[in-house]
Design an enzyme around this catalytic site. Sequence first.
Site, mmCIF file in Angstrom:
data_model
loop_
_atom_site.group_PDB
_atom_site.id
_atom_site.type_symbol
_atom_site.label_atom_id
_atom_site.label_comp_id
_atom_site.label_asym_id
_atom_site.label_seq_id
_atom_site.Cartn_x
_atom_site.Cartn_y
_atom_site.Cartn_z
ATOM 1 N N ASP A 232 36.857 7.839 -11.327
ATOM 2 C CA ASP A 232 37.404 8.019 -12.502
ATOM 3 C C ASP A 232 38.705 7.047 -12.776
ATOM 4 O OD1 ASP A 232 39.255 9.322 -10.768
ATOM 5 O OD2 ASP A 232 38.893 11.317 -11.438
ATOM 6 N N CYS B 156 36.524 8.694 -6.592
ATOM 7 C CA CYS B 156 35.872 9.743 -7.495
ATOM 8 C C CYS B 156 35.409 9.046 -8.828
ATOM 9 C CB CYS B 156 37.082 10.508 -8.059
ATOM 10 S SG CYS B 156 38.409 11.042 -6.870
ATOM 11 N N CYS C 286 42.088 15.332 -11.254
ATOM 12 C CA CYS C 286 42.185 14.933 -12.425
ATOM 13 C C CYS C 286 43.381 14.873 -13.283
ATOM 14 C CB CYS C 286 41.069 15.542 -13.350
ATOM 15 S SG CYS C 286 39.394 15.288 -12.883
ATOM 16 N N CYS D 283 34.897 12.340 -15.381
ATOM 17 C CA CYS D 283 33.894 13.493 -15.808
ATOM 18 C C CYS D 283 34.830 14.430 -17.092
ATOM 19 C CB CYS D 283 34.013 14.491 -14.534
ATOM 20 S SG CYS D 283 35.286 14.877 -13.900
#
Lengths: 315, 412
Positions: free
Chosen positions: A37, A35, A106, A62
């Site tokens: 992150d 992803c 997230c 993000c």
Amino acid sequence: MWEYSEKVKDYFFNPKNVGALEGADGVGDVGAIACGDALRLSIKVDPDTQIITDARFQTFGCGSAIASSSALTELIIGKTLDEALKITNQDIADFLGGLPPEKMHCSVMGYEALRAAVANYKGEAWVDDHEEGALICKCFGIDEGYVERTVRANGLTTIEQITHYTKAAGSCGTCIEGVEEVLQKTNAAMVAEGVLAADEAFDPVIAIRPVRRNKSPGKAAPAAAPAAAAGMTTLQKIRLIEQAIAELRPFLQQDGGDCELVDVDGNTVYVKLTGACVNCQMASVTISGVQERLADKLGFPLRVVPVPAGAPAYA
Amino acid sequence: MSTLIDGAMRPVYLDNNATTRVDPEVLEAMLPFFTEQFGNASSMHAFGAQVGGALQQARRQLQALLGCEFDHEIVFTGSGTEADNTAILSALETQSSARQPRDEIVTTAVEHPAVLALCEWLEKTRGVKVHRIGVDAKGRLDLEAYRRALGPRTAIASIMWANNETGTIFPVEQLAELAHEAGVLFHTDAVQAVGKLPIDLKTSEIDMLSLSGHKLHGPKGIGALYVRRGVRLRPMIRGGHQERGRRAGTENAPAIVGLGKAAELAQQWMAHEQTEVRALRDRLEAGIVERVPRCIVNGDPESRLPNTSNIAFEFIEGEAILLLMNQYGIAASSGSACTSGSLEPSHVLRAMNIPYTAAHGSTRFSLSRENTQADVDRVIDVMPAIVARLRELSPFWNEQTASEVQFNPTYA
């Protein structure tokens, strides 16, 4: 463009507790390489009270990754380590007024960073056991790996069972072919391993046949009992509505959501969906479920109208 | 530095590879075909005849832009994607027989999903063998691997003219020659090239070419497939005799007329695209690279669309960049995983072996003839602060030393 809640936007544009923490007592570094992150959480802990006195984050990711990280620091400051560890990723999402299903990972990253930081503080090794596959059911945020593990663990062989165990494909149904593919693949592997009989394995051509629409009038006519409405005072009506909503709430709460009655105007019932229901793509399905439930309970049709969350109480 | 968007500021649209604004002249040309000229081109009466004439004119306008020999080499479709699908599916049927089976496709690792997803499905369901030719770090095709992949089993070679993400141009004229040397049919997805690069199909070996209306200031919902005279085509959509029986369904007259007008305008603006738009793109790129540390230009600077610049900002993520740019009224796009909802960053950047800390921060600026120097200067003005602000948050970046930090998190 993602539909981010106002709170997500606020925490992205004006993040709190950013940066490295001088003399941190615990640091947790986690991420999901696919992803793109990654998060470093630094905490300060009062050794006597075990209270987290300060927390800072650094995030590569993000908008919702940054907002989730910042929300996490806000949630844990002032809590003891034990209290903080009770925070789930759903709590982080709720704090932000919900996250799009594709972005729930997230909040998982925040949940894991906290565990990693606490383990680091205690001098323990932290092993990440979180797996992530391609998101398959967007309505409920179910990924492929989870479906596969559930199929294996419970010897599932039908789509209905998967929906029952995981909720996947239980709503809009557009992911059903994707779920079938996972089921077929997993069952085939189980047959090859000798843990499932070949004739029990899922075969979409055999299992899925065209079905007739249910055209019987039955449920479509809740207006069949209008008598109840006539003899009911407004107060009686509101009490019944309250009672019906109270009976529904545990089911919504199970999924991290909630619903409260705002107002009743004639046959229109205003409700507010909160928690995970906010921004949930399923909110309209939930509303129609509430509507059906109320109509059953009161014996006449009602219109249920959602009031936006965060809006002032209906005046 | 400019202030936050206050509603009065003119937005800066730099996402023209995603879609373009319909040119007002195009819209004007289209409007009568919703109202007075609503006839079905197939009808015998005057209503139909007027529309039929307009479709013919549109076909000739597009013929002129593509430089093709005959106007009947153009088949209007519902989209660029439909044109791509038609070309590849047709080739699998027309190129193969019991005596000479051809069940392989040669394509690239960096095609648009309109080609790649179809190939993947054909591989899975029809046992088609797909050769995905790789690219180097600048996105240039491995010519040797391409040459080797072409063979007696190849039904079609389908290679994009220009890449939508990096703007890198493939030498399709040469690739078509090589395909023909091997006796292989050649198709190109030219969705990004048409209107941005001069094209002259009558002197080319290209057999089929796909394009899309909304990438060149035409309307959405219209595309076209060029099929060189003599090349066999099996329709994907069967029904009426429209498009000479090669694409059934009542013609989308307003959109076809719009695409025709857009083609005419694109031809008029071609020199401008090659000079002015290119100069603006270069100014933007140079300005950003000069002011922002640790950024990399993706793609092949030697051979690139004049309007496209793809810049990787290291150690930060694309969606966050776009959200902040949006605050300043600037629209661009990103190859990061998070902007698409998928878990992986762009397949194009991965094929180029761009490190993931850069791939996720890759931002595509795609200009058009509608952009001005003021637009470009505003972007140059705000980008350094946007990047710096996100790097402040990044665990991979040290603010004090303005350099990379060793950061090795536990990865899921």
